[in-house]
Design a protein around this motif. Structure first.
Motif, PDB file in Angstrom:
ATOM      1  N   THR A  71       0.849  -1.197   0.000  1.00 34.76           N
ATOM      2  CA  THR A  71       0.000   0.000   0.000  1.00 34.76           C
ATOM      3  C   THR A  71       0.880   1.241   0.000  1.00 34.76           C
ATOM      4  N   LEU A  80       2.124   6.386  -8.777  1.00 35.19           N
ATOM      5  CA  LEU A  80       1.962   5.074  -9.397  1.00 35.19           C
ATOM      6  C   LEU A  80       2.407   3.972  -8.458  1.00 35.19           C
ATOM      7  N   ARG A  82       3.451  -0.078  -8.961  1.00 34.85           N
ATOM      8  CA  ARG A  82       3.725  -1.049 -10.020  1.00 34.85           C
ATOM      9  C   ARG A  82       4.236  -2.364  -9.439  1.00 34.85           C
ATOM     10  N   GLY A  91       0.763  -5.388 -13.042  1.00 36.97           N
ATOM     11  CA  GLY A  91      -0.313  -4.443 -12.759  1.00 36.97           C
ATOM     12  C   GLY A  91       0.209  -3.026 -12.832  1.00 36.97           C
ATOM     13  N   ILE A  93      -1.245   0.706 -11.078  1.00 38.08           N
ATOM     14  CA  ILE A  93      -2.275   1.444 -10.366  1.00 38.08           C
ATOM     15  C   ILE A  93      -1.798   2.876 -10.262  1.00 38.08           C
ATOM     16  N   THR A  95      -3.059   7.374 -10.158  1.00 36.91           N
ATOM     17  CA  THR A  95      -4.099   8.374  -9.936  1.00 36.91           C
ATOM     18  C   THR A  95      -4.455   9.046 -11.250  1.00 36.91           C
ATOM     19  N   MET A 104      -3.648   3.594  -2.026  1.00 34.76           N
ATOM     20  CA  MET A 104      -3.950   2.572  -3.012  1.00 34.76           C
ATOM     21  C   MET A 104      -3.085   1.356  -2.702  1.00 34.76           C
ATOM     22  N   SER A 105      -3.663   0.186  -2.986  1.00 35.56           N
ATOM     23  CA  SER A 105      -3.007  -1.068  -2.646  1.00 35.56           C
ATOM     24  C   SER A 105      -2.966  -1.998  -3.844  1.00 35.56           C
ATOM     25  N   THR A 106      -2.041  -2.921  -3.804  1.00 35.64           N
ATOM     26  CA  THR A 106      -1.958  -3.985  -4.786  1.00 35.64           C
ATOM     27  C   THR A 106      -1.700  -5.287  -4.053  1.00 35.64           C
TER      28      THR A 106
END
Length: 133
Positions: A71, A80, A82, A91, A93, A95, A104-106
C-alpha cells in the motif's frame, strides 16, 4: 473445517494442508500425504515493511507461493504503484487527478523461487507491505 471431495475411487479430505485419500474399492486403505504450495495453508500474514524498499527486487525462497499486499499513500496526480513478478509488470495502479490524499493497494501471488518487487513512484512512498508466507 476439512474440505471433502467424493469421486468414483474414494473420498479425499483436505485439512491443514494434508490430503487423506480413502479408496472405497480397497479394504479401507488410507493414504495420507502432506500437500505444500497451497496459498494460505500453514501461512500467516507478516508485516515486512521495515525490511522492504520500493523498487528493490526480492526472491521468494519459502518453498511455497506467497501473497503480497503493498500500500502507498497517494497525494498527487502522478503517483503510481507497479507490482512486478519474475521481471513482468503484472499491474499498474495510478491516480487520474485530484489532490485529496488516499491510499492505493496492490496484491499478488508470487510462485516459489520467483522474484518480486513493488515500485511506488511519487506520493508518500510505501506505507504498508504485508506478506502471507
Amino acid at each position: 473445517m476439512p474440505t471433502e471431495i467424493s469421486g468414483s475411487t474414494g473420498v479425499n479430505k483436505i485439512q491443514d494442508g494434508t490430503i487423506v485419500n480413502a479408496d472405497i474399492n480397497s479394504s479401507a486403505a488410507i493414504v495420507s500425504t502432506k500437500v505444500t504450495g497451497i496459498i494460505g495453508v500453514g501461512q500467516s500474514w507478516t508485516d515486512v515493511l521495515s525490511s522492504r524498499t520500493s523498487g528493490t527486487t526480492y526472491t521468494n525462497s519459502t518453498g511455497n507461493a506467497i501473497m503480497i499486499m503493498a500500500t502507498m499513500l497517494v497525494n498527487s496526480t502522478s503517483d503510481l504503484l507497479r507490482p512486478t513478478v519474475g521481471g513482468l509488470e503484472i499491474g499498474f495502479i495510478g491516480t487520474a487527478g485530484g489532490s485529496d490524499e488516499m491510499y492505493m493497494s496492490t496484491s499478488f501471488i508470487v510462485p516459489d523461487g520467483d522474484t518480486y518487487l513493488v515500485t511506488a513512484q511519487g506520493g508518500g512512498g510505501l506505507s504498508r507491505w504485508k506478506e502471507l508466507r
